[in-house]
Design a protein around this motif. Structure first.
Motif, PDB file in Angstrom:
ATOM      1  N   VAL A  25      -2.826   2.521   2.866  1.00  0.00           N
ATOM      2  CA  VAL A  25      -2.717   1.496   1.827  1.00  0.00           C
ATOM      3  C   VAL A  25      -4.042   0.774   1.637  1.00  0.00           C
ATOM      4  O   VAL A  25      -4.497   0.553   0.508  1.00  0.00           O
ATOM      5  N   VAL A  26      -4.682   0.396   2.725  1.00  0.00           N
ATOM      6  CA  VAL A  26      -5.965  -0.311   2.615  1.00  0.00           C
ATOM      7  C   VAL A  26      -7.016   0.602   1.997  1.00  0.00           C
ATOM      8  O   VAL A  26      -7.782   0.195   1.118  1.00  0.00           O
ATOM      9  N   ARG A  27      -7.069   1.847   2.450  1.00  0.00           N
ATOM     10  CA  ARG A  27      -8.055   2.782   1.895  1.00  0.00           C
ATOM     11  C   ARG A  27      -7.810   2.996   0.402  1.00  0.00           C
ATOM     12  O   ARG A  27      -8.744   3.001  -0.401  1.00  0.00           O
ATOM     13  N   ASP A  28      -6.538   3.156   0.034  1.00  0.00           N
ATOM     14  CA  ASP A  28      -6.219   3.360  -1.379  1.00  0.00           C
ATOM     15  C   ASP A  28      -6.606   2.139  -2.212  1.00  0.00           C
ATOM     16  O   ASP A  28      -7.139   2.274  -3.316  1.00  0.00           O
ATOM     17  N   TYR A  29      -6.374   0.952  -1.667  1.00  0.00           N
ATOM     18  CA  TYR A  29      -6.716  -0.260  -2.413  1.00  0.00           C
ATOM     19  C   TYR A  29      -8.223  -0.356  -2.614  1.00  0.00           C
ATOM     20  O   TYR A  29      -8.705  -0.646  -3.722  1.00  0.00           O
ATOM     21  N   VAL A  30      -8.977  -0.113  -1.553  1.00  0.00           N
ATOM     22  CA  VAL A  30     -10.439  -0.187  -1.654  1.00  0.00           C
ATOM     23  C   VAL A  30     -10.956   0.860  -2.627  1.00  0.00           C
ATOM     24  O   VAL A  30     -11.835   0.589  -3.462  1.00  0.00           O
ATOM     25  N   THR A  31     -10.392   2.072  -2.549  1.00  0.00           N
ATOM     26  CA  THR A  31     -10.847   3.147  -3.432  1.00  0.00           C
ATOM     27  C   THR A  31     -10.608   2.801  -4.896  1.00  0.00           C
ATOM     28  O   THR A  31     -11.493   2.961  -5.744  1.00  0.00           O
ATOM     29  N   ARG A  32      -9.434   2.286  -5.206  1.00  0.00           N
ATOM     30  CA  ARG A  32      -9.106   1.966  -6.595  1.00  0.00           C
ATOM     31  C   ARG A  32      -9.916   0.775  -7.101  1.00  0.00           C
ATOM     32  O   ARG A  32     -10.207   0.689  -8.297  1.00  0.00           O
ATOM     33  N   ARG A  33     -10.288  -0.145  -6.212  1.00  0.00           N
ATOM     34  CA  ARG A  33     -11.055  -1.319  -6.651  1.00  0.00           C
ATOM     35  C   ARG A  33     -12.526  -1.004  -6.840  1.00  0.00           C
ATOM     36  O   ARG A  33     -13.258  -1.777  -7.454  1.00  0.00           O
ATOM     37  N   THR A  34     -13.006   0.117  -6.289  1.00  0.00           N
ATOM     38  CA  THR A  34     -14.435   0.421  -6.382  1.00  0.00           C
ATOM     39  C   THR A  34     -14.731   1.559  -7.346  1.00  0.00           C
ATOM     40  O   THR A  34     -15.849   2.043  -7.406  1.00  0.00           O
TER      41      THR A  34
END
Length: 644
Positions: free
Chosen positions: A634-643
């Protein structure tokens, strides 16, 4: 390197530099997030300790019980009497040997006297006290035995007080007797309400050299003396009736000879009445065969009492049990300074957590504060990023400080893969500076610079956590809560313009705070009401019409409840109406521009069929996931989508 050690005086940090309050809370986190609550988690931490940092109550109790068994295995309760009997027999045999070489009638009379000695030790000593030995060595050994008995009996009654009393002069003996008389008078005055601390201080100025432990008040002094006399009474009670009568008579005979019997008996009566909970006259078992002197045997029995009391208080399985009842001084006496230091640390855990602002007592209950919940999230996030560093798949560092929406007025060097508006003037300037003004500049890749810009894109996320009873039952509760706290910490620290809503749902859905995830208990209710959760998420996200909006839902079961007005309808297996209303709310979210991301922690057929329909109707994403990997993903997906 030299080290200096000192007793605890309340000013030192009991944990030292190797343990901070955050470490303590982190060690409690699994129990807290499982729903056990901070109070229960604290008790469990006290029981198990922290590996490599300090021992817990269970480990201390194991050490105490092992020490008690070792003490019991080597203790010979009949040893004191047998030791005296053996030494006395050696004296008599030495005298017999000397007499056998003499032909005088006096020698035969003396032999007859020795043959008629009583069989018991006190009787033999009483008869031999007036006897003048022919053998000088036998006389010396008998005199030494008498002095040894005085020292042993005094030490058995009064631990450490009889040090240096061997060869006691009449003046010193009288002073010792005066001390006992004064102590008895103080006890009687206290019983009448007439004793003051000044009386005790005056007593210590006069007789303090008899008390190397330096007690601070009368109660402390009397407790020390009561422990000693109770241990002596246990020794007597543990012997056979014949042995007990012999040893008791021997002790009384020695005290009578020193004119101390009356005051010692008076003191024993006072102490047994003041401390009835001590093991007065309680027999104990022992299996040793190596005899020890009387005072050393009483020392061992005093330690046995410490072991028994420590075992009981460390076990803590009685009503009202508290770690404060564990006697730190007794633990130090029996197990050493390291054990006492571990106990002190355990006693200070709650204080350290409260002073750090991580927990607080409200209404008598220990609860995790918002700061504590934030700390748990930060620790969870650190662990997530440690995993991400090992596996960089689908994650890259965002070199852009933002998009192209708002130039900051600065420029930055172009790097391969960067996109954005070229800073033409700065790029040409770099080329001229590199090639010089004497010839036409040629622009090289390293000359390019981009206009620096800051993006102000806002993201709003509703994290929907299934709180139904199946989550803790199947072991998904802790990973889901860790993920939620880690995501909250990530957004607070790295994406302050973003918004995260926590929504818990079981029979009903409701908005939550991070610290609510640390509350004790589980929701023992029926129903997984995704319809209400989607509805509440839609209301919350509608407050951010310009933001990139998404729903993250974590669940281990299909929907089994929906709202009918304000009431919950529950059915297992789920009825078609529940499925229909839940999908309807999800489609309403999708039509409003909200992206749905669902993480399934189980793969039951009913849940799988429902999620396939949900993904098809909403164009959302559904993931089947192991709970332990939930936070990382979840954290990786959030960071990926925000960048992106």
């Amino acid at each position: 390197m030299r080290s200096r050690y000192s007793r605890w005086d309340g000013s030192q940090d009991p944990f030292g530099p190797d343990v901070d309050a955050g470490d303590l809370l982190d060690a409690m986190s699994s129990e807290i997030l499982s729903g056990a609550g901070a109070e229960s988690a604290l008790r469990r931490l006290m029981r198990r300790g922290m590996r490599g940092r300090f021992s817990g109550l269970d480990a201390l109790r194991t050490r105490v019980r092992q020490a008690r068994r070792q003490e019991q295995d080597r203790l010979d309760l009949a040893g004191p009497l047998e030791d005296v009997r053996e030494r006395l027999e050696q004296v008599v045999e030495r005298e017999r040997t000397t007499l056998s070489f003499k032909a005088e009638d006096d020698a035969r009379m003396r032999e007859t006297f020795l043959d008629s000695l009583p069989p018991d030790v006190p009787g033999r000593i009483n008869e031999l006290r007036e006897y003048r030995f022919v053998d000088p060595q036998a006389q010396r050994e008998f005199d030494e035995l008498m002095e040894f008995l005085k020292e042993q009996v005094l030490s058995s009654y009064f631990r450490n007080m009889a040090q240096g009393l061997q060869g006691l002069s009449p003046e010193e003996l009288q002073r010792f007797k005066d001390m006992l008389a004064e102590l008895n008078s103080m006890i009687e005055a206290r019983d009448q309400g007439q004793h003051t601390q000044q009386d005790f201080d005056r007593f210590m100025r006069a007789f303090g050299d008899f008390f190397p432990e330096n007690p601070r008040n009368l109660d402390e002094l009397l407790e020390q003396m009561a422990r000693r006399m109770a241990a002596l009474s246990r020794l007597l009670a543990s012997l056979s009736p014949e042995q007990r009568a012999e040893l008791q008579a021997l002790a009384e005979q020695v005290l009578q000879d020193m004119d101390l019997a009356f005051e010692a008996d008076r003191l024993a009566q006072h102490l047994s009445g003041m401390f009835p909970d001590m093991p007065w006259g309680e027999p104990t078992l022992a299996g040793g065969e190596e005899p020890m002197p009387m005072s050393a045997t009483v020392d061992a029995l005093e330690r046995m009492h410490d072991y028994e009391e420590l075992d009981r208080s460390l076990r803590g399985d009685y009503p009202g049990a508290s770690i404060e009842e564990v006697d730190e001084e007794a633990l130090r006496r029996t197990m050493g300074d390291d054990a006492a230091r571990d106990l002190r640390r355990l006693k200070e855990i709650e204080r350290a957590l409260e002073e750090a602002g991580l927990v607080a007592r409200r209404g008598g209950r220990l609860e995790v504060t918002p700061r504590g919940a934030r700390h748990l999230g930060e620790r969870a996030l650190v662990k997530v990023f440690e995993h991400l560093r090992k596996d960089r798949e689908a994650v890259h560092e965002a070199r852009d400080t933002g998009g192209t929406s708002e130039p900051t007025g600065a420029t930055r060097p172009w790097r391969f893969g960067d996109s954005g508006q070229i800073a033409v003037q700065r790029t040409v300037f770099n080329a001229v500076l590199r090639d010089g003004a004497s010839r036409s500049p040629r622009i090289a890749p390293e000359d390019f610079e981009l206009v620096d810009a800051e993006t102000r894109t806002e993201a709003a996320t509703a994290l929907l956590l299934d709180l139904s009873f199946s989550m803790p039952l199947r072991g998904h509760f802790v990973p889901a809560k860790r993920m939620a706290l880690a995501l909250h910490a990530l957004i607070e620290s790295r994406y302050p313009h973003d918004t995260l809503y926590l929504v818990g749902f079981s029979d009903y859905a409701r908005k939550m705070k991070p610290e609510d995830l640390t509350a004790s208990g589980w929701e023992r209710v029926y129903g997984t009401n995704m319809q209400h959760a989607f509805h509440l998420a839609g209301r919350l996200l509608s407050q951010h019409p310009r933001a990139t909006r998404q729903v993250i839902m974590v669940t281990d079961g299909e929907p089994t409840a929906h709202l009918e007005g304000e009431e919950v309808f529950f059915s297992w297996p789920p009825v078609p109406e529940t499925i229909h209303l839940t999908l309807q709310e999800a489609m309403r979210l999708a039509r409003s521009g909200v992206t749905l991301n669902v993480f399934m922690l189980e793969d039951s057929p009913g849940l799988t069929r429902f999620m396939e329909r949900l993904a098809r109707l909403t164009a959302g994403r559904v993931f089947l996931m192991n709970g332990d990997a939930l936070g990382d993903f979840v954290v990786r997906d959030y960071v990926t989508r925000r960048t992106r």
